[in-house]
Design an enzyme around this catalytic site. Sequence first.
Site, PDB file in Angstrom:
ATOM      1  N   ILE A   1       0.919  -1.226  -0.155  1.00  0.00           N
ATOM      2  CA  ILE A   1      -0.120  -0.034   0.104  1.00  0.00           C
ATOM      3  C   ILE A   1       0.842   1.221   0.084  1.00  0.00           C
ATOM      4  CG2 ILE A   1      -1.825   1.476   1.251  1.00  0.00           C
ATOM      5  CD1 ILE A   1      -2.695  -1.529   2.396  1.00  0.00           C
TER       6      ILE A   1
ATOM      7  N   ASP B   1      10.588   2.432   6.751  1.00  0.00           N
ATOM      8  CA  ASP B   1      10.316   0.720   7.196  1.00  0.00           C
ATOM      9  C   ASP B   1      11.742   0.086   7.531  1.00  0.00           C
ATOM     10  OD1 ASP B   1       7.804  -0.897   5.602  1.00  0.00           O
ATOM     11  OD2 ASP B   1       9.878  -1.950   6.215  1.00  0.00           O
TER      12      ASP B   1
ATOM     13  N   ASP C   1      -9.343   6.545   8.802  1.00  0.00           N
ATOM     14  CA  ASP C   1     -10.181   5.867   8.315  1.00  0.00           C
ATOM     15  C   ASP C   1     -10.244   4.690   9.190  1.00  0.00           C
ATOM     16  OD1 ASP C   1     -11.876   4.762   6.066  1.00  0.00           O
ATOM     17  OD2 ASP C   1     -10.260   3.338   5.621  1.00  0.00           O
TER      18      ASP C   1
ATOM     19  N   GLU D   1     -13.450   0.656  16.834  1.00  0.00           N
ATOM     20  CA  GLU D   1     -14.427   0.441  15.872  1.00  0.00           C
ATOM     21  C   GLU D   1     -15.545  -0.702  16.088  1.00  0.00           C
ATOM     22  OE1 GLU D   1     -12.689  -0.437  11.969  1.00  0.00           O
ATOM     23  OE2 GLU D   1     -10.874   0.932  12.270  1.00  0.00           O
TER      24      GLU D   1
ATOM     25  N   HIS E   1     -13.734   3.074   7.951  1.00  0.00           N
ATOM     26  CA  HIS E   1     -13.003   2.084   7.399  1.00  0.00           C
ATOM     27  C   HIS E   1     -13.173   1.573   6.253  1.00  0.00           C
ATOM     28  CE1 HIS E   1     -10.436  -1.484   9.256  1.00  0.00           C
ATOM     29  NE2 HIS E   1      -9.948  -1.314   7.890  1.00  0.00           N
ATOM     30  N   ILE E   2     -13.091   2.627   5.288  1.00  0.00           N
ATOM     31  CA  ILE E   2     -13.519   2.209   3.801  1.00  0.00           C
ATOM     32  C   ILE E   2     -12.609   2.121   2.890  1.00  0.00           C
ATOM     33  CG2 ILE E   2     -15.970   3.265   4.151  1.00  0.00           C
ATOM     34  CD1 ILE E   2     -14.930   5.794   2.613  1.00  0.00           C
ATOM     35  N   GLY E   3     -11.331   1.889   3.300  1.00  0.00           N
ATOM     36  CA  GLY E   3     -10.067   2.054   2.388  1.00  0.00           C
ATOM     37  C   GLY E   3     -10.226   0.957   1.567  1.00  0.00           C
ATOM     38  N   ALA E   4     -10.676   0.056   1.810  1.00  0.00           N
ATOM     39  CA  ALA E   4     -10.821  -1.299   0.614  1.00  0.00           C
ATOM     40  C   ALA E   4     -12.238  -1.236  -0.046  1.00  0.00           C
ATOM     41  CB  ALA E   4     -10.183  -2.667   1.089  1.00  0.00           C
TER      42      ALA E   4
HETATM   43  C1  MLT Z   1      -7.876  -4.763   5.379  1.00  0.00           C
HETATM   44  O1  MLT Z   1      -7.212  -5.265   6.290  1.00  0.00           O
HETATM   45  O2  MLT Z   1      -7.928  -5.402   4.236  1.00  0.00           O
HETATM   46  C2  MLT Z   1      -8.635  -3.661   5.467  1.00  0.00           C
HETATM   47  O3  MLT Z   1      -8.518  -3.025   6.641  1.00  0.00           O
HETATM   48  C3  MLT Z   1     -10.119  -3.655   4.853  1.00  0.00           C
HETATM   49  C4  MLT Z   1     -11.161  -4.190   5.740  1.00  0.00           C
HETATM   50  O4  MLT Z   1     -10.844  -4.872   6.683  1.00  0.00           O
HETATM   51  O5  MLT Z   1     -12.234  -3.688   5.740  1.00  0.00           O
END
Ligand code: MLT
Length: 303
Positions: free
Chosen positions: A154, A173, A252, A257, A275-278
Amino acid sequence: MKLLNVLANDGIDKEVFEILKNQQINIDTTHYEKEELLHKINDFDILVVRSATKVDKELIDAMAKGKTKLIIRAGVGLDNIDTAYAAEKNIAVKNTPNSSANAVAELVLGQMFNLARFLNLANITMKQGEWNKKAYTGMELEGKTLGIVGFGRIGQTLAKKALALGMNVIYFDLYPANLENCTSLSLKEVLKNADFISLHTTATEKPVINQETLNYLKPSAFLINASRGNVIDEKALLKALNEQRIAGAALDVFVNEPTPNEELCLHPLCSVTPHIGAATAEAQNRIGKEVLQHILDYLKGNK
Ligand code: MLT
């Protein structure tokens, strides 16, 4: 006769659902809450989860008594699965690390544009009848420095997009990467020199961003977190925002949560998403296909 029983307890991509059905695989997409899941899990060979289902010792014990041999995390983070205990019980755990990098990187970019131009605030205040043209003189991303903490898939996807926008990229890193035009520095140097800091580490035992490390940030810096909530000490962040020791934040992910710290969510300098990253159609489809591959591999190995 169905060859395999799969429970996708947090749902699965529609296209992949159809493919699985046509492969003589019985796929159940009912969401069972903990108590019911403990009883139902015996019927399934494979459990597929996203982040909503917590796969703890109790659930793994129930699996070990039955026939479940594989847990698939439709996503990257494995923090909702007790992977060590699953290994002890001979239950394999797979995830889908290749699918969501672009979606997360685009969300972070969106938040960088948002923070740089006050989009979130301008939107809210305009809806409240205000016309704050003079208050929202922002900045351009071009020429600014993006600091990335955690330079895996990412982080590197984000870096390429930032470079294309004319930004400088520095990163921290433990394992430096070989990506052109990106400079590897210590965590302290990244935090001290970046105009935008984006966090992409896995869940950490202790927050990477705490009272002490927040002090390294420039007062004009923006902090973005689309990794895991516990990477930031939320109390320390709230304090820094209240004292305007940093320019703002975009989050996010949260420690608690789906009921995050309210003060943080309501803070005018903090832009929040649930938490809408994906959560793009494309990423979910790719994730579904990675899940499908894991199921087909399992099937092959068990024929
Ligand atoms: C993930 O770990 O792939 C992301 O945080 C997406 C999620 O869990 O909704």
